[in-house]
Design an enzyme around this catalytic site. Structure first.
Site, PDB file in Angstrom:
ATOM      1  N   ASP A   1     -25.614 -25.466 -12.913  1.00  0.00           N
ATOM      2  CA  ASP A   1     -24.258 -24.953 -12.745  1.00  0.00           C
ATOM      3  C   ASP A   1     -24.100 -24.517 -11.293  1.00  0.00           C
ATOM      4  OD1 ASP A   1     -21.679 -23.933 -13.395  1.00  0.00           O
ATOM      5  OD2 ASP A   1     -22.521 -21.914 -13.407  1.00  0.00           O
ATOM      6  N   SER A   2     -22.865 -24.255 -10.912  1.00  0.00           N
ATOM      7  CA  SER A   2     -22.602 -23.765  -9.565  1.00  0.00           C
ATOM      8  C   SER A   2     -23.176 -22.361  -9.361  1.00  0.00           C
ATOM      9  CB  SER A   2     -21.097 -23.743  -9.314  1.00  0.00           C
ATOM     10  OG  SER A   2     -20.461 -23.013 -10.339  1.00  0.00           O
TER      11      SER A   2
ATOM     12  N   CYS B   1     -21.632 -27.119 -15.591  1.00  0.00           N
ATOM     13  CA  CYS B   1     -20.457 -26.696 -14.827  1.00  0.00           C
ATOM     14  C   CYS B   1     -19.294 -27.636 -15.131  1.00  0.00           C
ATOM     15  CB  CYS B   1     -20.818 -26.766 -13.346  1.00  0.00           C
ATOM     16  SG  CYS B   1     -19.467 -26.412 -12.236  1.00  0.00           S
TER      17      CYS B   1
ATOM     18  N   GLU C   1     -17.443 -12.559 -12.574  1.00  0.00           N
ATOM     19  CA  GLU C   1     -18.565 -12.298 -11.653  1.00  0.00           C
ATOM     20  C   GLU C   1     -18.675 -10.800 -11.342  1.00  0.00           C
ATOM     21  OE1 GLU C   1     -20.628 -14.547  -9.734  1.00  0.00           O
ATOM     22  OE2 GLU C   1     -19.996 -16.265 -10.905  1.00  0.00           O
TER      23      GLU C   1
ATOM     24  N   CYS D   1     -14.202 -23.865 -18.513  1.00  0.00           N
ATOM     25  CA  CYS D   1     -14.914 -23.319 -17.355  1.00  0.00           C
ATOM     26  C   CYS D   1     -16.050 -22.473 -17.902  1.00  0.00           C
ATOM     27  CB  CYS D   1     -13.966 -22.467 -16.512  1.00  0.00           C
ATOM     28  SG  CYS D   1     -14.802 -21.566 -15.183  1.00  0.00           S
TER      29      CYS D   1
ATOM     30  N   HIS E   1     -17.281 -19.734 -17.105  1.00  0.00           N
ATOM     31  CA  HIS E   1     -17.115 -18.277 -17.159  1.00  0.00           C
ATOM     32  C   HIS E   1     -16.169 -17.822 -18.271  1.00  0.00           C
ATOM     33  CE1 HIS E   1     -18.911 -18.753 -13.265  1.00  0.00           C
ATOM     34  NE2 HIS E   1     -18.847 -17.467 -12.986  1.00  0.00           N
TER      35      HIS E   1
HETATM   36  N1  DGL Z   1     -18.998 -23.315 -12.985  1.00  0.00           N
HETATM   37  C1  DGL Z   1     -17.609 -23.482 -12.624  1.00  0.00           C
HETATM   38  C2  DGL Z   1     -16.902 -24.269 -13.735  1.00  0.00           C
HETATM   39  O1  DGL Z   1     -17.322 -24.294 -14.868  1.00  0.00           O
HETATM   40  C3  DGL Z   1     -16.914 -22.158 -12.401  1.00  0.00           C
HETATM   41  C4  DGL Z   1     -17.375 -21.444 -11.174  1.00  0.00           C
HETATM   42  C5  DGL Z   1     -17.108 -22.225  -9.907  1.00  0.00           C
HETATM   43  O2  DGL Z   1     -15.940 -22.387  -9.498  1.00  0.00           O
HETATM   44  O3  DGL Z   1     -18.060 -22.699  -9.341  1.00  0.00           O
HETATM   45  O4  DGL Z   1     -15.900 -24.873 -13.477  1.00  0.00           O
END
Ligand code: DGL
Length: 267
Positions: free
Chosen positions: A15-16, A78, A156, A187, A189
């Site tokens: 993931d990011s 992600c 976050e 997403c 989060h």
């Molecule tokens: N992991 C990203 C997503 O699921 C969210 C956080 C980001 O923007 O990197 O889209």
């Protein structure tokens, strides 16, 4: 030492940043015997505001790194990377690659009635890519996509149940209240804001958690390939590209995950 059995090789998840831990947590609960290696690109998060070129380049780098760990399956946890980079990642991966879009879409279609309305929420990059609309095309449902960029920083910050999160959710989603049969949390989060989102949408809207759907799809994929690792003693390894202590602290605070030592890999 003998050769490691294919089933004992780890599942790679990336993931990011830390949001993909929602997928990790579902998977860990479902498959306690699996060895899991999680990579969070904390040096370059967020992906949701970046260009497709950047997200593709980052995703390919991380994939090559996880392939060195002899993974048996790669989960792009992600949504932004799944929307923009899945094909590019598949091209360089000899092991199966799963994203989070298709599992989320399939779960939503099981929920929404024929001809129903599905609201997709995600980062700006995910929504602009139209990946969910494309995946839902031809299914007969009506799709609306809505970017909710402030949700990621709120999570976050650990502010999942503060009044400000409810106010932001109302700002984005109140116009859709009572008007959608299903809402996809598109997403990583957003599952952490499920309660506030559900409260704004009202009781008519089913909330579809793409993290849970992705973990279920991964279990099916492993079972179909006879790659499930039985037992209850799977290892977890966490690697990030920056600030490992912050990652470990947030994993514990937001998701109750005890990461142990978090390694660092810089690109
Ligand atoms: N992991 C990203 C997503 O699921 C969210 C956080 C980001 O923007 O990197 O889209």
């Amino acid at each position: 030492m003998g050769k490691v059995k294919d089933s004992e090789r780890p599942v790679g998840i990336f993931d990011s940043g830390l949001g993909g831990l929602t997928v990790y947590k579902e998977l860990r609960g479902m498959l306690p015997g699996e060895n899991l290696v999680y990579f969070g690109d904390t040096a370059r998060v967020p992906y949701g505001t970046k260009s497709a070129e950047a997200v593709i380049a980052f995703s390919k780098e991380i994939t090559s790194f996880l392939l060195e760990k002899k993974i048996k399956l790669l989960i792009v946890a992600c949504n932004t990377a799944s929307s923009l980079a899945l094909e590019a990642v598949r091209k360089i991966s000899p092991v199966p690659v799963m994203g989070v879009i298709l599992p989320g879409v399939e779960a939503a279609l099981r929920t929404a009635p024929p001809g129903g309305r599905i609201l997709v929420t995600g980062t700006s990059a995910t929504v602009n890519s139209r990946a969910y609309s494309r995946a839902l095309a031809g299914s007969g449902v009506k799709v609306t996509e809505k970017a909710c960029p402030l949700f990621v920083p709120l999570v976050e910050e650990g502010w999942c149940s503060k009044p400000v999160s409810a106010a932001v959710a109302r700002e984005y989603l109140a116009p859709f209240r009572g008007k959608a049969d299903a809402l996809i949390l598109g997403c990583t989060h957003y599952p952490l804001l499920k309660k506030v989102i559900a409260a704004v949408m009202g009781p008519r809207t089913r909330i579809v958690d793409s993290a849970l759907a992705a973990a279920q799809a991964a279990r099916t994929e492993l079972a179909d390939r006879s790659l499930l690792n039985p037992g209850r003693r799977g290892r977890s390894e966490f690697i990030v590209s920056d600030a490992p202590e912050r990652f470990a602290a947030l994993a514990l605070r937001l998701l109750g995950i005890k990461t142990g030592r978090v390694a660092v890999k810089r690109f």
